[in-house]
Design a protein around this motif. Structure first.
Motif, PDB file in Angstrom:
ATOM      1  N   ASP A 119       0.859  -1.114   0.135  1.00 57.85           N
ATOM      2  CA  ASP A 119       0.114  -0.001   0.044  1.00 57.85           C
ATOM      3  C   ASP A 119       1.007   1.375   0.053  1.00 57.85           C
ATOM      4  O   ASP A 119       1.949   1.212   0.290  1.00 57.85           O
ATOM      5  CB  ASP A 119      -0.930  -0.048   1.169  1.00 57.85           C
ATOM      6  CG  ASP A 119      -1.791  -1.054   1.479  1.00 57.85           C
ATOM      7  OD1 ASP A 119      -1.933  -1.853   0.155  1.00 57.85           O
ATOM      8  OD2 ASP A 119      -2.335  -1.423   2.316  1.00 57.85           O
ATOM      9  N   ASN A 193       1.061   3.884   7.499  1.00 58.75           N
ATOM     10  CA  ASN A 193       1.169   2.534   6.563  1.00 58.75           C
ATOM     11  C   ASN A 193       2.435   1.778   6.893  1.00 58.75           C
ATOM     12  O   ASN A 193       2.135   0.276   6.913  1.00 58.75           O
ATOM     13  CB  ASN A 193       1.426   3.333   5.133  1.00 58.75           C
ATOM     14  CG  ASN A 193       1.117   2.052   4.017  1.00 58.75           C
ATOM     15  OD1 ASN A 193      -0.008   1.486   4.021  1.00 58.75           O
ATOM     16  ND2 ASN A 193       2.083   2.023   3.099  1.00 58.75           N
ATOM     17  N   VAL A 208      -0.129  -2.784   9.178  1.00 57.56           N
ATOM     18  CA  VAL A 208       0.094  -3.925   8.188  1.00 57.56           C
ATOM     19  C   VAL A 208       0.158  -3.150   6.863  1.00 57.56           C
ATOM     20  O   VAL A 208      -0.562  -2.318   6.467  1.00 57.56           O
ATOM     21  CB  VAL A 208      -1.025  -4.871   8.054  1.00 57.56           C
ATOM     22  CG1 VAL A 208      -0.980  -6.014   7.081  1.00 57.56           C
ATOM     23  CG2 VAL A 208      -1.268  -5.659   9.199  1.00 57.56           C
ATOM     24  N   ILE A 209       1.389  -3.537   6.171  1.00 54.82           N
ATOM     25  CA  ILE A 209       1.813  -2.440   5.097  1.00 54.82           C
ATOM     26  C   ILE A 209       1.014  -2.979   3.693  1.00 54.82           C
ATOM     27  O   ILE A 209       0.950  -2.256   2.552  1.00 54.82           O
ATOM     28  CB  ILE A 209       3.259  -2.463   4.691  1.00 54.82           C
ATOM     29  CG1 ILE A 209       3.634  -1.145   3.979  1.00 54.82           C
ATOM     30  CG2 ILE A 209       3.574  -3.900   3.796  1.00 54.82           C
ATOM     31  CD1 ILE A 209       4.960  -0.987   4.363  1.00 54.82           C
ATOM     32  N   ASP A 211      -2.781  -4.101   3.761  1.00 56.66           N
ATOM     33  CA  ASP A 211      -4.082  -4.415   4.270  1.00 56.66           C
ATOM     34  C   ASP A 211      -5.117  -3.300   3.752  1.00 56.66           C
ATOM     35  O   ASP A 211      -6.230  -3.502   4.013  1.00 56.66           O
ATOM     36  CB  ASP A 211      -4.431  -4.717   5.518  1.00 56.66           C
ATOM     37  CG  ASP A 211      -3.870  -3.343   6.599  1.00 56.66           C
ATOM     38  OD1 ASP A 211      -3.559  -2.413   5.820  1.00 56.66           O
ATOM     39  OD2 ASP A 211      -4.390  -3.256   7.782  1.00 56.66           O
ATOM     40  N   LEU A 213      -5.269  -0.381   4.930  1.00 56.55           N
ATOM     41  CA  LEU A 213      -5.711   0.395   5.857  1.00 56.55           C
ATOM     42  C   LEU A 213      -4.760   1.293   6.578  1.00 56.55           C
ATOM     43  O   LEU A 213      -3.556   0.976   6.378  1.00 56.55           O
ATOM     44  CB  LEU A 213      -6.566  -0.313   6.821  1.00 56.55           C
ATOM     45  CG  LEU A 213      -7.795  -1.006   6.586  1.00 56.55           C
ATOM     46  CD1 LEU A 213      -8.254  -1.975   7.516  1.00 56.55           C
ATOM     47  CD2 LEU A 213      -8.887  -0.186   6.218  1.00 56.55           C
ATOM     48  N   ILE A 214      -5.071   2.353   6.890  1.00 53.97           N
ATOM     49  CA  ILE A 214      -4.071   3.219   7.544  1.00 53.97           C
ATOM     50  C   ILE A 214      -4.307   3.088   9.169  1.00 53.97           C
ATOM     51  O   ILE A 214      -5.367   2.871   9.613  1.00 53.97           O
ATOM     52  CB  ILE A 214      -4.286   4.816   7.213  1.00 53.97           C
ATOM     53  CG1 ILE A 214      -4.357   5.174   5.784  1.00 53.97           C
ATOM     54  CG2 ILE A 214      -3.211   5.685   7.974  1.00 53.97           C
ATOM     55  CD1 ILE A 214      -4.733   6.485   5.647  1.00 53.97           C
ATOM     56  N   ASP A 215      -3.210   2.658   9.706  1.00 54.87           N
ATOM     57  CA  ASP A 215      -3.433   2.717  11.188  1.00 54.87           C
ATOM     58  C   ASP A 215      -3.057   4.223  11.781  1.00 54.87           C
ATOM     59  O   ASP A 215      -2.240   4.751  11.404  1.00 54.87           O
ATOM     60  CB  ASP A 215      -2.133   1.861  11.926  1.00 54.87           C
ATOM     61  CG  ASP A 215      -2.418   0.591  11.997  1.00 54.87           C
ATOM     62  OD1 ASP A 215      -3.227   0.089  10.813  1.00 54.87           O
ATOM     63  OD2 ASP A 215      -2.337  -0.387  12.782  1.00 54.87           O
TER      64      ASP A 215
HETATM   65 MG   LIG Z   1      -2.116  -0.935   6.803  1.00 49.96          MG
END
Ligand SMILES: [Mg+2]
Length: 313
Positions: A119, A193, A208-209, A211, A213-215
């Motif tokens: 991502d 990311n 998780v790089i 998935d 989604l941004i943490d």
């Molecule tokens: Mg992620």
């Protein structure tokens, strides 16, 4: 293959180490073209001029240099593969995709050219791209102060200065077009990311790089002592357990401010200018060179939680 080199990375240590690197690459029979940057922004320009002739474009430098090459690749439609030859102080991007800094491993990676797709954060519709961590608030202020400072001592001095002088500011956060909104006084907002930023600070141990989604971590209205304690806990990620820290996951984040003072933002230490900014997670758009399974296994990274294939969800 193109290699874009930043001579000033790591206070000039990147330039000093280059003859050893280039000898190892030549000994391995690699064919490559080299171009050196002269000023900030150069690596974006050189990357864009290179995308037609070179499938793989490598950044030799720190996280800022990688960010620029990545931005050039993103702005031309993610057609090229990014190779990271980390030569900075923290090399946090490389760690976030589980690469070592060992020259033999890097040569092996360039020879075999195995890839993985990850991502990428798109900032303000493509003004910048970032594979690691972006943020607004104190970490951006510190990044601004230390920009161009080479010694570790001055870096740490500015870090301490930032923690004693910066107070939480009003920020409005919108996640996924209104799904979650917050209007808070925040010390910092981190959009992750990758897992690491700011010279080995593990700010997002669960990011998780690949998935999609941004943490997101919102560090709230902390007092000076709390700020210091929280900042120490940034190193191992345990700050997310602090009662004034909220964590979310989302695909799109917009950060505004109602403060009259401008609040700076950054992406892996590169300044983005004051708020507002929009960050979107582009799912599996960026192709990068990866280290072999043998190397990952040797380092104990073959089951690393940063890759979705290793997670049991
Ligand atoms: Mg992620």
């Amino acid at each position: 293959m193109k290699i874009i080199c930043n001579p000033v990375s790591y206070g000039g240590k990147a330039r000093k180490a280059w003859p050893t690197v280039v000898k190892a690459l030549k000994d391995a029979g690699l064919d490559f073209e080299v171009e050196w940057t002269k000023e900030p922004g150069d690596a974006i320009r050189i990357t864009k001029a290179s995308v037609k002739d070179h499938k793989v474009i490598c950044a030799y430098g720190g996280d800022g240099t990688i960010n620029e090459v990545l931005t050039g690749i993103g702005q031309t439609g993610f057609k090229n593969t990014l190779g990271m030859l980390p030569a900075g102080r923290g090399n946090d991007n490389a760690f976030s995709v589980r690469q070592t800094n060992h020259l033999a491993d890097l040569v092996d990676m360039l020879v075999h050219q195995e890839t993985r797709t990850i991502d990428c954060l798109e900032i303000n519709g493509g003004e910048r791209y970032c594979l690691g961590v972006a943020g607004a608030g104190i970490d951006a202020v510190v990044a601004e102060m230390v920009l161009g400072k080479s010694s570790r001592l001055s870096y740490n001095l500015y870090l301490v200065k930032g923690f004693f002088t910066y107070r939480p500011k009003p920020m409005q956060i919108d996640i996924d077009d209104g799904r979650i909104t917050r209007n808070v006084k925040a010390l910092s907002i981190l959009l992750c990311n990758g897992q690491r930023v700011g010279n080995k600070k593990m700010v997002a141990p669960n990011a998780v790089i690949d998935d999609g989604l941004i943490d997101i971590a919102i560090i709230g209205n902390t007092r000076i002592l709390e700020t210091l304690i929280t900042s120490l806990k940034l190193t191992d990620g345990t700050y997310i357990e602090h009662p004034k820290v909220e964590v979310f996951r989302g695909k799109k984040v917009v950060i505004h401010t109602t403060s009259k003072k401008s609040i700076p933002a950054h992406a892996m230490g590169e300044m983005l200018g004051p708020l507002p900014h929009t960050f979107v997670c582009l799912h599996k758009v960026l192709k990068i060179l990866r280290m072999s399974d043998t190397i990952l296994k040797r380092e104990g990274w073959d089951k690393a939680n940063v890759f979705s294939e290793n997670l049991e969800r």
